[in-house]
Motif scaffolding. Structure first.
Motif, PDB file in Angstrom:
ATOM      1  N   GLY A 119      67.689  47.081  55.398  1.00 20.78           N
ATOM      2  CA  GLY A 119      67.467  45.693  55.768  1.00 20.78           C
ATOM      3  C   GLY A 119      68.699  44.856  55.496  1.00 20.78           C
ATOM      4  O   GLY A 119      69.777  45.358  55.166  1.00 20.78           O
ATOM      5  N   LEU A 120      68.518  43.561  55.625  1.00 20.64           N
ATOM      6  CA  LEU A 120      69.572  42.590  55.385  1.00 20.64           C
ATOM      7  C   LEU A 120      69.203  41.757  54.173  1.00 20.64           C
ATOM      8  O   LEU A 120      68.031  41.408  53.979  1.00 20.64           O
ATOM      9  CB  LEU A 120      69.756  41.686  56.603  1.00 20.64           C
ATOM     10  CG  LEU A 120      70.165  42.379  57.902  1.00 20.64           C
ATOM     11  CD1 LEU A 120      70.111  41.396  59.064  1.00 20.64           C
ATOM     12  CD2 LEU A 120      71.552  42.978  57.777  1.00 20.64           C
ATOM     13  N   VAL A 121      70.190  41.436  53.345  1.00 18.40           N
ATOM     14  CA  VAL A 121      69.971  40.593  52.180  1.00 18.40           C
ATOM     15  C   VAL A 121      71.034  39.504  52.173  1.00 18.40           C
ATOM     16  O   VAL A 121      72.219  39.790  52.372  1.00 18.40           O
ATOM     17  CB  VAL A 121      69.995  41.413  50.872  1.00 18.40           C
ATOM     18  CG1 VAL A 121      71.278  42.208  50.711  1.00 18.40           C
ATOM     19  CG2 VAL A 121      69.767  40.516  49.663  1.00 18.40           C
ATOM     20  N   GLU A 122      70.613  38.265  51.992  1.00 14.60           N
ATOM     21  CA  GLU A 122      71.545  37.138  51.924  1.00 14.60           C
ATOM     22  C   GLU A 122      71.822  36.806  50.461  1.00 14.60           C
ATOM     23  O   GLU A 122      70.895  36.613  49.670  1.00 14.60           O
ATOM     24  CB  GLU A 122      70.990  35.922  52.655  1.00 14.60           C
ATOM     25  CG  GLU A 122      71.972  34.777  52.727  1.00 14.60           C
ATOM     26  CD  GLU A 122      71.491  33.616  53.589  1.00 14.60           C
ATOM     27  OE1 GLU A 122      72.192  32.583  53.659  1.00 14.60           O
ATOM     28  OE2 GLU A 122      70.413  33.739  54.196  1.00 14.60           O
ATOM     29  N   VAL A 123      73.083  36.742  50.123  1.00 13.02           N
ATOM     30  CA  VAL A 123      73.520  36.470  48.757  1.00 13.02           C
ATOM     31  C   VAL A 123      74.124  35.076  48.706  1.00 13.02           C
ATOM     32  O   VAL A 123      74.937  34.711  49.565  1.00 13.02           O
ATOM     33  CB  VAL A 123      74.545  37.526  48.296  1.00 13.02           C
ATOM     34  CG1 VAL A 123      75.052  37.212  46.891  1.00 13.02           C
ATOM     35  CG2 VAL A 123      73.936  38.918  48.343  1.00 13.02           C
ATOM     36  N   ALA A 124      73.735  34.295  47.706  1.00  9.94           N
ATOM     37  CA  ALA A 124      74.284  32.961  47.499  1.00  9.94           C
ATOM     38  C   ALA A 124      75.261  32.984  46.329  1.00  9.94           C
ATOM     39  O   ALA A 124      75.155  33.819  45.419  1.00  9.94           O
ATOM     40  CB  ALA A 124      73.164  31.957  47.227  1.00  9.94           C
ATOM     41  N   SER A 125      76.208  32.070  46.338  1.00  9.68           N
ATOM     42  CA  SER A 125      77.206  31.986  45.265  1.00  9.68           C
ATOM     43  C   SER A 125      76.526  31.757  43.923  1.00  9.68           C
ATOM     44  O   SER A 125      75.699  30.847  43.777  1.00  9.68           O
ATOM     45  CB  SER A 125      78.185  30.848  45.549  1.00  9.68           C
ATOM     46  OG  SER A 125      78.967  31.133  46.689  1.00  9.68           O
ATOM     47  N   GLY A 126      76.871  32.593  42.933  1.00 13.12           N
ATOM     48  CA  GLY A 126      76.336  32.430  41.593  1.00 13.12           C
ATOM     49  C   GLY A 126      74.873  32.754  41.440  1.00 13.12           C
ATOM     50  O   GLY A 126      74.292  32.475  40.389  1.00 13.12           O
ATOM     51  N   ARG A 127      74.238  33.357  42.457  1.00 11.42           N
ATOM     52  CA  ARG A 127      72.807  33.683  42.387  1.00 11.42           C
ATOM     53  C   ARG A 127      72.601  35.181  42.554  1.00 11.42           C
ATOM     54  O   ARG A 127      73.458  35.886  43.070  1.00 11.42           O
ATOM     55  CB  ARG A 127      72.042  32.935  43.494  1.00 11.42           C
ATOM     56  CG  ARG A 127      72.224  31.425  43.476  1.00 11.42           C
ATOM     57  CD  ARG A 127      71.492  30.789  42.303  1.00 11.42           C
ATOM     58  NE  ARG A 127      70.063  30.948  42.419  1.00 11.42           N
ATOM     59  CZ  ARG A 127      69.269  30.115  43.102  1.00 11.42           C
ATOM     60  NH1 ARG A 127      69.791  29.074  43.734  1.00 11.42           N
ATOM     61  NH2 ARG A 127      67.966  30.319  43.139  1.00 11.42           N
ATOM     62  N   GLU A 128      71.434  35.644  42.123  1.00 14.70           N
ATOM     63  CA  GLU A 128      71.084  37.056  42.289  1.00 14.70           C
ATOM     64  C   GLU A 128      69.965  37.202  43.296  1.00 14.70           C
ATOM     65  O   GLU A 128      68.910  36.565  43.178  1.00 14.70           O
ATOM     66  CB  GLU A 128      70.659  37.668  40.959  1.00 14.70           C
ATOM     67  CG  GLU A 128      70.289  39.145  41.071  1.00 14.70           C
ATOM     68  CD  GLU A 128      70.033  39.798  39.722  1.00 14.70           C
ATOM     69  OE1 GLU A 128      71.014  40.314  39.141  1.00 14.70           O
ATOM     70  OE2 GLU A 128      68.877  39.777  39.262  1.00 14.70           O
ATOM     71  N   ALA A 129      70.180  38.026  44.301  1.00 13.21           N
ATOM     72  CA  ALA A 129      69.142  38.360  45.274  1.00 13.21           C
ATOM     73  C   ALA A 129      68.461  39.647  44.829  1.00 13.21           C
ATOM     74  O   ALA A 129      69.097  40.532  44.247  1.00 13.21           O
ATOM     75  CB  ALA A 129      69.745  38.525  46.662  1.00 13.21           C
ATOM     76  N   VAL A 130      67.166  39.763  45.095  1.00 12.46           N
ATOM     77  CA  VAL A 130      66.385  40.929  44.678  1.00 12.46           C
ATOM     78  C   VAL A 130      65.839  41.630  45.913  1.00 12.46           C
ATOM     79  O   VAL A 130      65.246  40.993  46.792  1.00 12.46           O
ATOM     80  CB  VAL A 130      65.224  40.529  43.745  1.00 12.46           C
ATOM     81  CG1 VAL A 130      64.413  41.758  43.351  1.00 12.46           C
ATOM     82  CG2 VAL A 130      65.767  39.827  42.500  1.00 12.46           C
ATOM     83  N   VAL A 131      66.053  42.934  45.993  1.00 12.15           N
ATOM     84  CA  VAL A 131      65.538  43.757  47.085  1.00 12.15           C
ATOM     85  C   VAL A 131      64.612  44.802  46.480  1.00 12.15           C
ATOM     86  O   VAL A 131      65.004  45.560  45.591  1.00 12.15           O
ATOM     87  CB  VAL A 131      66.677  44.457  47.855  1.00 12.15           C
ATOM     88  CG1 VAL A 131      66.107  45.405  48.906  1.00 12.15           C
ATOM     89  CG2 VAL A 131      67.592  43.430  48.505  1.00 12.15           C
ATOM     90  N   THR A 132      63.364  44.833  46.943  1.00 11.17           N
ATOM     91  CA  THR A 132      62.395  45.829  46.509  1.00 11.17           C
ATOM     92  C   THR A 132      62.185  46.819  47.645  1.00 11.17           C
ATOM     93  O   THR A 132      61.745  46.435  48.728  1.00 11.17           O
ATOM     94  CB  THR A 132      61.061  45.180  46.117  1.00 11.17           C
ATOM     95  OG1 THR A 132      61.291  44.219  45.076  1.00 11.17           O
ATOM     96  CG2 THR A 132      60.083  46.226  45.621  1.00 11.17           C
TER      97      THR A 132
END
Length: 401
Positions: free
Chosen positions: A231-244
């Motif tokens: 899939g695709l995951v969008e990452v923001a500056s200084g933040r953590e994205a979570v993929v399950t």
């Protein structure tokens, strides 16, 4: 992408009762509970169970009707990008944007089928150029960043078509390098599956990837069942994205498969099993997990459920060698017990329950750096050091008389 949650359901008929009626049993594909089982143990075990059912007296194997193959959505997405390029040349920017919107939706739904993010990056770059032409600079800048992060270190082909757009890409790339980076944390059911991010491996789950450029990124993994998901995951500056990460698919079969892959059987999983059994008009559902141990090899934990009772029962645990060489007699005993006892086979369980034994602790969360090393857009020209002395005067060529 393979869909194992429902299409591989097997319908078994067993004689039951004094009147000789058929007891319908749905066998859900066996789920592996750890990512180190690279031999597709779940599907292989399911196939062996099918083989034993075919040869068992009083049981008959009935497969569901074949489904029509889905349309080639990848070809449709590529055709949409080509159409958008043609409409852009005709200066039909609104039509080109609409075609790209549909194409990008198609690409996003097929992320696991893409070997890398190049096609997605080119589509986002094209939409960025179209949005710039319409004066929608903010949306265009966002799409251009997505194009750069989906294919890091790669020069966008569209930049070569216009010096002005090339300058815009260069400025966006420079601004992206100055932004604070983020991170992505991957969790999965089952645990221990290997993940790639933007085409590069990043260890096995659970894992946190730090130093990820803000933007859109493509991830991909192969589950122990052999299914490819991504899939695709969008990452923001200084933040953590979570993929399950879970087994792909939709509906109650996928819900049950995800629960079993996570080594749990709880009320929502049983509700999904009941709904699945009712949809299939089955009298019994047979499902379970396969796990790997150092002592015995493979361990098969299975359950039987009558949809009208909503009360699963655990069948006797079966140990098998890793190559399933001894699976025949042991699976034959399980199907014989099921044929003779039906819904009374096994022992009742109290929910929630872990199908596989909890001998090994949960893996520690790994932390790795973003694996893609970006190349500079223009290679640096090597500096030439000044000579330490004046060059020698070349000798005159020797002329023979």
């Amino acid at each position: 992408m393979m869909r194992l949650a429902l299409p591989l359901l097997l319908l078994l008929g067993a004689t039951a009762g004094a009147q000789g009626g058929a007891r319908r049993v749905a066998v859900v594909p066996i789920q592996a509970v750890s990512g180190d089982m690279t031999s597709r143990s779940g599907p292989r075990l399911t196939e062996r169970l099918m083989s034993e059912v075919r040869g068992a007296g009083g049981l008959s194997l009935v497969t569901p009707p074949l489904e029509e193959p889905p349309p080639d959505r990848l070809a449709q997405a590529r055709a949409g990008v080509k159409e958008a390029g043609t409409l852009r040349q005709q200066r039909d920017f609104a039509g080109a944007q609409g075609a790209l919107d549909k194409a990008l939706e198609g690409f996003a739904s097929l992320a696991s089928s893409l070997p890398n993010g190049n096609e997605l990056a080119d589509a986002y770059a094209l939409r960025a150029a179209i949005l710039y032409a319409q004066g929608k600079d903010e949306a265009a800048s966002r799409d251009l960043v997505f194009a750069l992060t989906l294919a890091p270190g790669r020069t966008l082909p569209l930049a070569a078509s216009s010096p002005l757009f090339a300058q815009t890409v260069s400025r966006a790339h420079a601004a992206l390098r100055e932004q604070p980076r983020g991170s992505v944390r991957f969790a999965s059911a089952p645990l221990g599956v290997a993940v790639t991010l933007d085409g590069q491996p990043v260890e096995t789950t659970p894992v946190r990837v730090t130093g990820v450029p803000p933007g859109l990124h493509l991830w991909r993994t192969v589950l122990p069942s052999g299914e490819v998901t991504g899939g695709l995951v969008e990452v923001a500056s200084g933040r953590e994205a979570v993929v399950t990460i879970r087994p792909p698919g939709e509906g109650p079969g996928a819900v049950l498969a995800a629960a079993l892959a996570g080594n749990r059987l709880d009320a929502p999983a049983v509700d999904a099993a009941v709904a699945l059994g009712q949809t299939l008009r089955a009298d019994l559902l047979l499902f379970g997990t396969v796990s790997l141990t150092e002592e015995t090899g493979l361990v098969f934990d299975s359950f039987i459920l009558a949809p009208d009772t909503r009360a699963p029962r655990r069948l006797p645990r079966i140990t098998l060698d890793a190559e399933l060489l001894d699976a025949g007699p042991r699976l034959r005993g399980l199907t014989s017990a099921l044929a003779s006892q039906g819904a009374q086979a096994g022992e009742p369980v109290a929910l929630p329950v872990s199908p596989a034994s909890q001998g090994a602790p949960e893996p520690r969360l790994l932390q790795v750096q973003y694996p893609v090393v970006e190349r500079s857009e223009v290679p640096a020209t090597p500096a030439v050091s000044a000579p330490s002395r004046a060059p020698l005067t070349p000798r005159k060529p020797l002329v023979r008389p």
